[in-house]
Design a protein around this motif. Sequence first.
Motif, PDB file in Angstrom:
ATOM      1  N   MET A 275       0.960  -1.132   0.084  1.00 63.30           N
ATOM      2  CA  MET A 275       0.126   0.036   0.100  1.00 63.30           C
ATOM      3  C   MET A 275       0.810   1.201  -0.072  1.00 63.30           C
ATOM      4  O   MET A 275       0.548   2.183  -0.515  1.00 63.30           O
ATOM      5  N   MET A 276       1.937   1.206   0.528  1.00 62.30           N
ATOM      6  CA  MET A 276       2.957   2.223   0.885  1.00 62.30           C
ATOM      7  C   MET A 276       3.784   2.668  -0.250  1.00 62.30           C
ATOM      8  O   MET A 276       4.528   3.545  -0.313  1.00 62.30           O
ATOM      9  N   VAL A 277       3.753   1.806  -1.355  1.00 60.10           N
ATOM     10  CA  VAL A 277       4.680   2.021  -2.407  1.00 60.10           C
ATOM     11  C   VAL A 277       4.274   3.354  -3.228  1.00 60.10           C
ATOM     12  O   VAL A 277       2.951   3.325  -3.364  1.00 60.10           O
ATOM     13  N   GLY A 278       5.094   4.258  -3.276  1.00 63.91           N
ATOM     14  CA  GLY A 278       4.851   5.439  -3.973  1.00 63.91           C
ATOM     15  C   GLY A 278       4.298   6.682  -3.061  1.00 63.91           C
ATOM     16  O   GLY A 278       3.764   7.551  -3.472  1.00 63.91           O
ATOM     17  N   HIS A 279       3.855   6.259  -1.583  1.00 61.15           N
ATOM     18  CA  HIS A 279       3.135   6.913  -0.835  1.00 61.15           C
ATOM     19  C   HIS A 279       3.904   7.479   0.556  1.00 61.15           C
ATOM     20  O   HIS A 279       3.383   8.255   1.254  1.00 61.15           O
ATOM     21  N   LYS A 280       5.141   6.870   0.520  1.00 64.50           N
ATOM     22  CA  LYS A 280       5.914   7.295   1.744  1.00 64.50           C
ATOM     23  C   LYS A 280       6.239   8.629   2.090  1.00 64.50           C
ATOM     24  O   LYS A 280       5.930   9.324   3.113  1.00 64.50           O
TER      25      LYS A 280
END
Length: 230
Positions: A168-173
């Motif tokens: 889920m956190m890929v590209g959202h960190k």
Amino acid sequence: MSRKALKMDAKEAMREALVSPYMVTIILGVITLVLSVVQGFLDIWQGMIENAGAYDLGQTGAFAASSIIFMIISFILSTIIQFGYQSYCLKVANRDQTMSYGDLFGSAKYLLKALGLTLMMGLFTVLWTLLFIIPGIIAAYSYSQAIFIMVENPDKGVMQCIRESKEMMVGHKWEYFVLELSFILWQLLGLVTCGLAFIYVHPYTNVTLANYYNAIKPKTVVYEEVSMFE
């Protein structure tokens, strides 16, 4: 969804909540305070032993046993209320009518999983931090959604929650980091008011983060049954 929209929706959800987020936060704070007070007494006890000069086997043994017992109880209780508070905040964000004060202790039903998730997240973060500080920070953000995943789906396993959080956190960190950073002034307000402002700031922050979780989690596709004769 923009940060402004996430925060505005969090404020609206808190106003609509059937169970006051402020009262739930006060209960959380009282439990945390009690644990801190007990730890303070243990610290004083340790200081008395160290200042006594002469080695007292009985005193030292009693202190060691008390410290270990308290550490275990504190870890278990802290995990229960952490997961419970996240569960409550997610219900507030979702306008879930089933919310209650009991949500704060609801994770006791899957306590072993909650403890396992807490330990594994901590272990993985520490291992990445040993390589360098930055990988440790990145790892912490990768696992940031794991608790929300578990409280929403208690049937899921520890590693499944961690794996799904990483996906889920890929590209959202960075986006998540900026969202957390946007509360820095609110956190400072909580400090300068000796913690009183946290009664508002803590649920506001966590309901906003619950909104973010809802915004990035995979959406379930619902297929409607269609008759071949239509």
